[in-house]
Structures are given as C-alpha cells and as structure tokens.
Motif scaffolding. Structure first.
Motif, PDB file in Angstrom:
ATOM      1  N   ALA A   9      10.961  32.804  32.522  1.00  0.00           N
ATOM      2  CA  ALA A   9      11.864  33.955  32.598  1.00  0.00           C
ATOM      3  C   ALA A   9      12.762  33.866  33.824  1.00  0.00           C
ATOM      4  CB  ALA A   9      11.058  35.252  32.627  1.00  0.00           C
ATOM      5  N   GLU A  10      12.207  33.430  34.954  1.00  0.00           N
ATOM      6  CA  GLU A  10      13.012  33.328  36.171  1.00  0.00           C
ATOM      7  C   GLU A  10      14.043  32.213  36.068  1.00  0.00           C
ATOM      8  OE1 GLU A  10      10.387  34.347  39.907  1.00  0.00           O
ATOM      9  OE2 GLU A  10       9.127  33.513  38.332  1.00  0.00           O
ATOM     10  N   ALA A  11      13.665  31.088  35.470  1.00  0.00           N
ATOM     11  CA  ALA A  11      14.616  30.000  35.283  1.00  0.00           C
ATOM     12  C   ALA A  11      15.731  30.408  34.327  1.00  0.00           C
ATOM     13  CB  ALA A  11      13.899  28.759  34.763  1.00  0.00           C
ATOM     14  N   GLU A  12      15.363  31.092  33.263  1.00  0.00           N
ATOM     15  CA  GLU A  12      16.371  31.573  32.314  1.00  0.00           C
ATOM     16  C   GLU A  12      17.328  32.554  32.988  1.00  0.00           C
ATOM     17  OE1 GLU A  12      17.031  30.569  29.400  1.00  0.00           O
ATOM     18  OE2 GLU A  12      15.236  29.603  28.597  1.00  0.00           O
ATOM     19  N   ALA A  13      16.806  33.354  33.908  1.00  0.00           N
ATOM     20  CA  ALA A  13      17.656  34.311  34.624  1.00  0.00           C
ATOM     21  C   ALA A  13      18.660  33.586  35.516  1.00  0.00           C
ATOM     22  CB  ALA A  13      16.796  35.258  35.453  1.00  0.00           C
ATOM     23  N   VAL A  14      18.228  32.517  36.176  1.00  0.00           N
ATOM     24  CA  VAL A  14      19.154  31.734  37.000  1.00  0.00           C
ATOM     25  C   VAL A  14      20.239  31.120  36.119  1.00  0.00           C
ATOM     26  CG1 VAL A  14      19.381  29.713  38.505  1.00  0.00           C
ATOM     27  CG2 VAL A  14      17.413  31.236  38.762  1.00  0.00           C
ATOM     28  N   ALA A  15      19.833  30.524  34.999  1.00  0.00           N
ATOM     29  CA  ALA A  15      20.801  29.921  34.084  1.00  0.00           C
ATOM     30  C   ALA A  15      21.763  30.968  33.533  1.00  0.00           C
ATOM     31  CB  ALA A  15      20.072  29.206  32.954  1.00  0.00           C
ATOM     32  N   ALA A  16      21.236  32.162  33.228  1.00  0.00           N
ATOM     33  CA  ALA A  16      22.085  33.230  32.697  1.00  0.00           C
ATOM     34  C   ALA A  16      23.103  33.694  33.728  1.00  0.00           C
ATOM     35  CB  ALA A  16      21.216  34.404  32.241  1.00  0.00           C
ATOM     36  N   THR A  17      22.704  33.753  34.982  1.00  0.00           N
ATOM     37  CA  THR A  17      23.637  34.127  36.048  1.00  0.00           C
ATOM     38  C   THR A  17      24.791  33.125  36.112  1.00  0.00           C
ATOM     39  OG1 THR A  17      21.896  35.193  37.341  1.00  0.00           O
ATOM     40  CG2 THR A  17      23.875  34.514  38.535  1.00  0.00           C
ATOM     41  N   ILE A  18      24.469  31.856  35.957  1.00  0.00           N
ATOM     42  CA  ILE A  18      25.506  30.821  36.000  1.00  0.00           C
ATOM     43  C   ILE A  18      26.446  30.941  34.805  1.00  0.00           C
ATOM     44  CG2 ILE A  18      25.900  28.319  35.827  1.00  0.00           C
ATOM     45  CD1 ILE A  18      23.253  27.987  37.431  1.00  0.00           C
ATOM     46  N   THR A  19      25.897  31.134  33.623  1.00  0.00           N
ATOM     47  CA  THR A  19      26.754  31.225  32.430  1.00  0.00           C
ATOM     48  C   THR A  19      27.599  32.492  32.439  1.00  0.00           C
ATOM     49  OG1 THR A  19      24.907  32.166  31.164  1.00  0.00           O
ATOM     50  CG2 THR A  19      25.224  29.792  31.031  1.00  0.00           C
ATOM     51  N   ARG A  20      27.057  33.580  32.977  1.00  0.00           N
ATOM     52  CA  ARG A  20      27.856  34.808  33.074  1.00  0.00           C
ATOM     53  C   ARG A  20      29.055  34.610  33.993  1.00  0.00           C
ATOM     54  NH1 ARG A  20      22.895  37.563  33.311  1.00  0.00           N
ATOM     55  NH2 ARG A  20      23.084  37.721  35.586  1.00  0.00           N
ATOM     56  N   GLY A  21      28.908  33.738  34.958  1.00  0.00           N
ATOM     57  CA  GLY A  21      30.002  33.451  35.888  1.00  0.00           C
ATOM     58  C   GLY A  21      30.971  32.410  35.358  1.00  0.00           C
ATOM     59  N   GLY A  22      30.792  32.003  34.119  1.00  0.00           N
ATOM     60  CA  GLY A  22      31.703  31.045  33.511  1.00  0.00           C
ATOM     61  C   GLY A  22      31.255  29.601  33.610  1.00  0.00           C
ATOM     62  N   GLY A  23      30.057  29.363  34.142  1.00  0.00           N
ATOM     63  CA  GLY A  23      29.566  27.996  34.282  1.00  0.00           C
ATOM     64  C   GLY A  23      28.712  27.557  33.117  1.00  0.00           C
ATOM     65  N   ARG A  24      28.178  26.355  33.235  1.00  0.00           N
ATOM     66  CA  ARG A  24      27.293  25.795  32.223  1.00  0.00           C
ATOM     67  C   ARG A  24      25.937  25.548  32.866  1.00  0.00           C
ATOM     68  NH1 ARG A  24      29.190  20.537  31.019  1.00  0.00           N
ATOM     69  NH2 ARG A  24      27.926  20.547  29.108  1.00  0.00           N
ATOM     70  N   ALA A  25      24.888  25.959  32.172  1.00  0.00           N
ATOM     71  CA  ALA A  25      23.548  25.804  32.729  1.00  0.00           C
ATOM     72  C   ALA A  25      22.523  25.705  31.619  1.00  0.00           C
ATOM     73  CB  ALA A  25      23.206  26.968  33.657  1.00  0.00           C
ATOM     74  N   LEU A  26      21.402  25.096  31.960  1.00  0.00           N
ATOM     75  CA  LEU A  26      20.300  24.914  31.026  1.00  0.00           C
ATOM     76  C   LEU A  26      19.002  25.084  31.782  1.00  0.00           C
ATOM     77  CD1 LEU A  26      19.073  23.817  28.296  1.00  0.00           C
ATOM     78  CD2 LEU A  26      19.291  21.530  29.317  1.00  0.00           C
ATOM     79  N   ALA A  27      18.172  26.010  31.348  1.00  0.00           N
ATOM     80  CA  ALA A  27      16.819  26.127  31.897  1.00  0.00           C
ATOM     81  C   ALA A  27      15.937  25.164  31.120  1.00  0.00           C
ATOM     82  CB  ALA A  27      16.308  27.556  31.759  1.00  0.00           C
ATOM     83  N   ILE A  28      15.245  24.287  31.817  1.00  0.00           N
ATOM     84  CA  ILE A  28      14.491  23.243  31.122  1.00  0.00           C
ATOM     85  C   ILE A  28      13.103  23.080  31.719  1.00  0.00           C
ATOM     86  CG2 ILE A  28      15.570  21.435  32.545  1.00  0.00           C
ATOM     87  CD1 ILE A  28      15.397  19.750  29.819  1.00  0.00           C
ATOM     88  N   GLN A  29      12.093  23.168  30.861  1.00  0.00           N
ATOM     89  CA  GLN A  29      10.713  23.098  31.299  1.00  0.00           C
ATOM     90  C   GLN A  29      10.245  21.652  31.409  1.00  0.00           C
ATOM     91  OE1 GLN A  29       7.639  22.082  29.852  1.00  0.00           O
ATOM     92  NE2 GLN A  29       6.433  22.928  31.536  1.00  0.00           N
ATOM     93  N   ALA A  30       9.553  21.338  32.480  1.00  0.00           N
ATOM     94  CA  ALA A  30       8.910  20.036  32.633  1.00  0.00           C
ATOM     95  C   ALA A  30       7.987  20.071  33.831  1.00  0.00           C
ATOM     96  CB  ALA A  30       9.939  18.915  32.808  1.00  0.00           C
ATOM     97  N   ASP A  31       6.818  19.471  33.694  1.00  0.00           N
ATOM     98  CA  ASP A  31       5.958  19.210  34.843  1.00  0.00           C
ATOM     99  C   ASP A  31       6.455  17.903  35.444  1.00  0.00           C
ATOM    100  OD1 ASP A  31       4.011  18.403  36.643  1.00  0.00           O
ATOM    101  OD2 ASP A  31       2.334  19.031  35.387  1.00  0.00           O
ATOM    102  N   VAL A  32       7.165  17.992  36.565  1.00  0.00           N
ATOM    103  CA  VAL A  32       7.839  16.803  37.105  1.00  0.00           C
ATOM    104  C   VAL A  32       6.896  15.818  37.785  1.00  0.00           C
ATOM    105  CG1 VAL A  32      10.128  17.837  37.275  1.00  0.00           C
ATOM    106  CG2 VAL A  32       8.503  18.119  39.168  1.00  0.00           C
ATOM    107  N   SER A  33       5.607  16.110  37.778  1.00  0.00           N
ATOM    108  CA  SER A  33       4.646  15.133  38.284  1.00  0.00           C
ATOM    109  C   SER A  33       4.186  14.187  37.180  1.00  0.00           C
ATOM    110  CB  SER A  33       3.435  15.836  38.903  1.00  0.00           C
ATOM    111  OG  SER A  33       2.664  16.495  37.903  1.00  0.00           O
ATOM    112  N   GLU A  34       4.709  14.366  35.961  1.00  0.00           N
ATOM    113  CA  GLU A  34       4.332  13.533  34.822  1.00  0.00           C
ATOM    114  C   GLU A  34       5.545  12.746  34.324  1.00  0.00           C
ATOM    115  OE1 GLU A  34       2.589  16.016  31.864  1.00  0.00           O
ATOM    116  OE2 GLU A  34       0.915  16.644  33.144  1.00  0.00           O
TER     117      GLU A  34
END
Length: 244
Positions: free
Chosen positions: A43-68
């Motif tokens: 939800a928090e990542a989606e909120a960050v991405a939504a803030t960017i898109t509302r401002g006219g940018g492009r963003a993608l919230a993407i899930q991954a365990d980056v230790s794998e």
C-alpha cells in the motif's frame, strides 16, 4: 525546459517509505520514470507511485525480495518491460535489527548481509547489461555512518554497510570507462522509522542540533546522479558528527 532526467528510468529498492520514498519522488520530479520496489509494504509503495503519476510522471510499484536472485531478475525485467531499461539504480533496501554482540544470531547476521549487501550485488548485476548497452548509468548505494563508526544497531549492520562501500569502490573502478558511475551516500541519524524506534530518541549528540531528513538524503543522491565525474566516492551526511 526539459527536466534533467526526462527519458531516464530509475529503480529504487526499498522505495515504499522513508529515505527510499523521498529518493523516488526526487527522481520523478527531475523527470525520470521510477520503479518503486517493496518487499511487503504494498500500500505504501502504491501510494508513492500514485503520487508520481498524479504529478504527471510514470511510476511502477513492484514487489520483490531483493535478497533473492530470481526475484531481482524478474523485477528488473518487469521494470524494463513497463517503463524501459534501467538507467539509474538506487540500492536503498535494508534492515537493521538492533542486537548486542552476545545476542546476535547466525541467522540474523546472514539476513542482514543478504538484504543490505547481497541485494546491491544482485541488483547491480541485473541492470548492468541495460546500462552497458547505452554506455550510461548511475548507481547509488545507501550506506551509513555505521560503516566507519560503532553505530547503535550492531556488528552485523556495521559489516553490511562497510561491505557496501567496498562494493561501491570495486564496481566504480571497473565500470568507469563504460559511462557508469557508482557512488554511495552514508547518512547518520536521519528522522526515519528506524531512528524513531529508539536508536536515537533525541538529536543531542548531533552538533547541528537536529536529525537529518529523508529529503536531505535524496538531495545528495540527486547530486550524484547528476555528476558524471564523481565515482567511487562515499558522501557522508551526519550533521557534523564526523568528518572525512
């Protein structure tokens, strides 16, 4: 006027809150499309991405365990498919379980190095082919003052951040002729959830007299992204507690 990063694609690991979120928003403000990585805080990542898109940018919230490794490969492929090849990588994901030397377990030591250090290796290796193809790339690793000082988290955290700075220098030396810079930022006592949780309840020992902000860390990251001549360096951000 065209924003300085228009046409560039950035990936920020651990981008759902705190320092990572501030960096993601700063990159977007400069014109970059941003992949906002998260492990569990959808939800928090989606909120960050939504803030960017509302401002006219492009963003993608993407899930991954980056230790794998497999999860990292899938994440980078997804970002490239939906936003474009990654030009800018910010390795920000990290954990900081507070443990004394007598209570630290092998599993906790391994997990801290996997998330804080191994993830930067995995993500860097995954994006390098895309950067090399264009002979342009910016990699910024988020270290900590604990890489050089005792810190308050524990020896596992010290080791992970010191290793991250070694990784920074090693990649920088080997990629400098390919148009790819690799640098680190080492914040100390930034007003994030980790600090608020009790690592430092007051800024009394900071000469400047206050905690740093996530936005101030993001400013340093943006300076490194914008500078083609600086590579292999660690920029400390500590309110005057230590000097290089």
């Amino acid at each position: 006027m065209t924003s300085p990063l228009t046409g560039r694609v950035a990936l920020v690991t651990g981008g759902s809150r705190g320092i990572g979120a501030a960096i993601a928003l700063a990159l977007a403000k400069a014109g970059a499309a941003v992949g906002v990585n998260y492990r569990a805080r959808a939800a928090e990542a989606e909120a960050v991405a939504a803030t960017i898109t509302r401002g006219g940018g492009r963003a993608l919230a993407i899930q991954a365990d980056v230790s794998e490794g497999g999860a990292v490969a899938h994440m980078v492929e997804s970002v490239a498919r939906q936003l474009g090849p990654v030009d800018i990588l910010v390795n920000n994901a990290g954990i900081a379980p507070v443990r004394g030397i007598d209570e630290l377990t092998e599993a906790e030591f391994d997990a801290t190095l996997a998330v804080n250090l191994k993830s930067a290796f995995l993500c860097t290796q995954a994006v390098l082919p895309q950067m090399r193809a264009r002979r342009w790339g910016r990699i910024v690793n988020i270290s900590s003052g604990a890489a050089r000082g005792a810190g308050a988290v524990g020896v596992h955290y010290n080791a992970s951040k010191a290793g991250l700075e070694g990784l920074t220098r090693g990649y920088a030396a080997r990629l400098v002729k390919e148009g790819i810079t690799v640098n680190a930022v080492a914040p100390s006592l930034i007003e994030t959830d980790m600090v608020k949780a009790g690592i430092a309840q007051t800024p009394a020992r900071i000469p400047l007299g206050r905690f740093g902000t996530a936005e101030e860390v993001a400013q340093v990251v943006m300076m490194l992204v914008g500078n083609a001549y600086m590579t292999g360096q660690t920029v400390a951000l500590c309110g005057g507690m230590a000097f290089n």
